[in-house]
Design a protein around this motif. Structure first.
Motif, PDB file in Angstrom:
ATOM      1  N   ALA A 176     -16.184 -65.436 -27.862  1.00 40.16           N
ATOM      2  CA  ALA A 176     -15.597 -64.579 -28.897  1.00 40.16           C
ATOM      3  C   ALA A 176     -14.256 -64.022 -28.452  1.00 40.16           C
ATOM      4  CB  ALA A 176     -16.559 -63.440 -29.227  1.00 40.16           C
ATOM      5  N   LEU A 177     -14.112 -63.787 -27.158  1.00 39.92           N
ATOM      6  CA  LEU A 177     -12.863 -63.241 -26.636  1.00 39.92           C
ATOM      7  C   LEU A 177     -11.738 -64.270 -26.667  1.00 39.92           C
ATOM      8  CD1 LEU A 177     -14.275 -61.412 -23.476  1.00 39.92           C
ATOM      9  CD2 LEU A 177     -13.974 -60.484 -25.782  1.00 39.92           C
ATOM     10  N   ARG A 178     -12.098 -65.540 -26.720  1.00 45.76           N
ATOM     11  CA  ARG A 178     -11.109 -66.617 -26.644  1.00 45.76           C
ATOM     12  C   ARG A 178     -10.831 -67.296 -27.992  1.00 45.76           C
ATOM     13  NH1 ARG A 178      -9.921 -68.616 -21.547  1.00 45.76           N
ATOM     14  NH2 ARG A 178     -11.138 -67.787 -19.797  1.00 45.76           N
ATOM     15  N   ARG A 188      -4.042 -60.649 -28.450  1.00 47.45           N
ATOM     16  CA  ARG A 188      -3.771 -59.790 -27.302  1.00 47.45           C
ATOM     17  C   ARG A 188      -3.997 -58.319 -27.658  1.00 47.45           C
ATOM     18  NH1 ARG A 188       1.247 -60.628 -26.864  1.00 47.45           N
ATOM     19  NH2 ARG A 188       1.018 -62.590 -25.694  1.00 47.45           N
ATOM     20  N   ALA A 189      -3.524 -57.917 -28.822  1.00 46.13           N
ATOM     21  CA  ALA A 189      -3.724 -56.529 -29.258  1.00 46.13           C
ATOM     22  C   ALA A 189      -5.202 -56.223 -29.460  1.00 46.13           C
ATOM     23  CB  ALA A 189      -2.942 -56.281 -30.552  1.00 46.13           C
ATOM     24  N   GLN A 190      -5.943 -57.207 -29.969  1.00 45.83           N
ATOM     25  CA  GLN A 190      -7.382 -57.010 -30.163  1.00 45.83           C
ATOM     26  C   GLN A 190      -8.098 -56.829 -28.828  1.00 45.83           C
ATOM     27  OE1 GLN A 190      -9.766 -56.783 -32.929  1.00 45.83           O
ATOM     28  NE2 GLN A 190     -10.813 -56.148 -31.058  1.00 45.83           N
ATOM     29  N   LEU A 191      -7.773 -57.634 -27.845  1.00 52.16           N
ATOM     30  CA  LEU A 191      -8.401 -57.514 -26.533  1.00 52.16           C
ATOM     31  C   LEU A 191      -8.033 -56.193 -25.873  1.00 52.16           C
ATOM     32  CD1 LEU A 191      -7.964 -61.162 -25.188  1.00 52.16           C
ATOM     33  CD2 LEU A 191     -10.056 -60.098 -26.078  1.00 52.16           C
ATOM     34  N   GLN A 192      -6.806 -55.763 -26.005  1.00 52.09           N
ATOM     35  CA  GLN A 192      -6.395 -54.480 -25.438  1.00 52.09           C
ATOM     36  C   GLN A 192      -7.121 -53.336 -26.120  1.00 52.09           C
ATOM     37  OE1 GLN A 192      -2.166 -54.841 -26.072  1.00 52.09           O
ATOM     38  NE2 GLN A 192      -1.807 -55.828 -24.084  1.00 52.09           N
ATOM     39  N   HIS A 193      -7.279 -53.457 -27.425  1.00 51.14           N
ATOM     40  CA  HIS A 193      -8.025 -52.431 -28.170  1.00 51.14           C
ATOM     41  C   HIS A 193      -9.486 -52.394 -27.709  1.00 51.14           C
ATOM     42  CE1 HIS A 193      -9.220 -49.900 -31.534  1.00 51.14           C
ATOM     43  NE2 HIS A 193     -10.155 -50.779 -31.860  1.00 51.14           N
ATOM     44  N   LEU A 194     -10.061 -53.550 -27.455  1.00 51.41           N
ATOM     45  CA  LEU A 194     -11.438 -53.628 -26.984  1.00 51.41           C
ATOM     46  C   LEU A 194     -11.590 -52.901 -25.646  1.00 51.41           C
ATOM     47  CD1 LEU A 194     -14.127 -54.918 -27.863  1.00 51.41           C
ATOM     48  CD2 LEU A 194     -13.504 -56.936 -26.523  1.00 51.41           C
ATOM     49  N   VAL A 195     -10.636 -53.093 -24.760  1.00 52.82           N
ATOM     50  CA  VAL A 195     -10.665 -52.392 -23.474  1.00 52.82           C
ATOM     51  C   VAL A 195     -10.586 -50.890 -23.690  1.00 52.82           C
ATOM     52  CG1 VAL A 195      -9.389 -51.981 -21.335  1.00 52.82           C
ATOM     53  CG2 VAL A 195      -9.727 -54.318 -22.151  1.00 52.82           C
ATOM     54  N   SER A 272     -16.662 -56.235 -17.038  1.00 53.45           N
ATOM     55  CA  SER A 272     -16.377 -56.736 -18.391  1.00 53.45           C
ATOM     56  C   SER A 272     -14.966 -56.350 -18.808  1.00 53.45           C
ATOM     57  CB  SER A 272     -17.386 -56.168 -19.392  1.00 53.45           C
ATOM     58  OG  SER A 272     -18.697 -56.660 -19.144  1.00 53.45           O
ATOM     59  N   ARG A 273     -14.584 -55.091 -18.559  1.00 53.74           N
ATOM     60  CA  ARG A 273     -13.222 -54.665 -18.891  1.00 53.74           C
ATOM     61  C   ARG A 273     -12.187 -55.484 -18.113  1.00 53.74           C
ATOM     62  NH1 ARG A 273     -15.390 -49.421 -19.592  1.00 53.74           N
ATOM     63  NH2 ARG A 273     -15.332 -49.017 -17.349  1.00 53.74           N
ATOM     64  N   HIS A 274     -12.505 -55.754 -16.852  1.00 57.01           N
ATOM     65  CA  HIS A 274     -11.584 -56.531 -16.018  1.00 57.01           C
ATOM     66  C   HIS A 274     -11.386 -57.932 -16.603  1.00 57.01           C
ATOM     67  CE1 HIS A 274      -9.528 -57.935 -12.401  1.00 57.01           C
ATOM     68  NE2 HIS A 274     -10.318 -58.993 -12.431  1.00 57.01           N
ATOM     69  N   LEU A 275     -12.467 -58.569 -17.050  1.00 63.09           N
ATOM     70  CA  LEU A 275     -12.368 -59.899 -17.625  1.00 63.09           C
ATOM     71  C   LEU A 275     -11.571 -59.877 -18.925  1.00 63.09           C
ATOM     72  CD1 LEU A 275     -13.027 -62.891 -17.791  1.00 63.09           C
ATOM     73  CD2 LEU A 275     -15.276 -62.290 -18.723  1.00 63.09           C
ATOM     74  N   ILE A 276     -11.844 -58.892 -19.782  1.00 69.09           N
ATOM     75  CA  ILE A 276     -11.119 -58.794 -21.051  1.00 69.09           C
ATOM     76  C   ILE A 276      -9.629 -58.582 -20.795  1.00 69.09           C
ATOM     77  CG2 ILE A 276     -10.856 -57.475 -23.189  1.00 69.09           C
ATOM     78  CD1 ILE A 276     -13.863 -56.712 -22.881  1.00 69.09           C
ATOM     79  N   HIS A 277      -9.313 -57.701 -19.860  1.00 70.00           N
ATOM     80  CA  HIS A 277      -7.914 -57.448 -19.520  1.00 70.00           C
ATOM     81  C   HIS A 277      -7.238 -58.713 -19.001  1.00 70.00           C
ATOM     82  CE1 HIS A 277      -4.440 -55.044 -18.472  1.00 70.00           C
ATOM     83  NE2 HIS A 277      -4.477 -55.496 -17.234  1.00 70.00           N
TER      84      HIS A 277
END
Length: 283
Positions: A176-178, A188-195, A272-277
């Protein structure tokens, strides 16, 4: 108060639970009506969620049905009253009823657990990400329909920011992240928001990376909405034809088990945050 011709899912659930109590007591609707001094038609309307009942009447029903589960009775009493208008009612003319019911259930839930494989959790989506998703809906929606869906989705997210925010746990598969909905900038903005959202004290985000563990279930998106007592929990499944709601005891047990297994197979919040970042930086 007159009967409702279009009871909400919450009203129907209250009626269904009262029916379960009656049936567990071995009473027919006719016998229950005689016991409670009502007409059989009133019992049927109450159990269908079409006729409002007050908290004291629910307690009277429970006592007449020999229900000694006080937490359950009080939880049912809290679901009573007339048709109380919520913000979601403003969308009844524009959105499928399942989305309206989901917003009401989320508003009253004591906690939320979600698991997703392809999509980001709706309550953690940015506006641009959600817009990109709605543009891919089949059949295509008109622009005003997309905007109604967007504002409804953003309003749903307010439960995570209110004075007493709802505890929220999201298990998200790396796929889902990819997915890249909306392109690199939106993703990129979505992943940053998720973090950022994962750092809220009431929000827990855990990722299942590729190749980490065997994956339980079918990969279908699952929302588990906790009620005031476990018996009043609800599962919501996303399908191509809309929202599907489940509340049978066996179904609740099954999806609790699926979510437990997924959480056990996911990374802890910090990794998890590290991977998303990391994935956001790669875009």
């Amino acid at each position: 108060m007159p009967p409702s011709t279009s009871p909400t899912l919450r009203q129907r659930r209250l009626g269904a639970e009262l029916r379960k109590l009656r049936e567990h007591a071995g009473l027919t609707a006719t016998a229950a009506a005689a016991l409670l001094g009502l007409k059989q038609g009133q019992i049927s309307s109450i159990e269908a969620g079409r006729y409002p009942v007050g908290a004291d009447r629910v307690r009277t029903f429970a006592r007449s049905y020999s229900c000694a589960d006080e937490p359950l009775v009080e939880a049912l009493a809290s679901m009573t009253g007339g048709r109380k208008r919520g913000w979601w009612d403003d969308y009844r003319e524009y959105l499928p009823v399942g989305l309206i019911d989901l917003a009401e259930l989320e508003h009253h839930a004591t906690a939320l657990r979600v698991a997703l494989v392809i999509h980001m959790p709706a309550l953690l989506q940015t506006t641009d990400h959600a817009r990109a998703l709605f543009r891919e809906v089949v059949p295509p929606m008109r622009q005003y329909e997309i905007e109604h869906r967007l504002t409804h989705r953003m309003k749903r997210q307010e439960i995570l920011h209110r004075a007493t925010p709802t505890p929220y746990t999201a298990v998200i598969h790396e796929s889902a992240l990819r997915m890249g909905f909306g392109g690199a900038v939106v993703s990129r903005a979505q992943l940053q928001h998720l973090v950022e959202m994962s750092e809220l004290p009431n929000v827990c985000v855990r990722v299942i990376p590729f190749g980490h563990v065997p994956f339980p279930g079918t990969g279908q998106s699952v929302d588990y909405l906790a009620g005031p007592v476990p018996r009043l929990d609800t599962v919501q499944l996303d399908t191509h034809h809309g929202c599907e709601f489940l509340d049978a005891e066996a179904q609740l047990t099954k999806y609790r088990s699926v979510l437990d297994r997924m959480e056990r197979g996911a990374l802890e919040p910090s990794p998890s945050r590290h991977l998303i970042h990391k994935l956001a930086k790669e875009l």
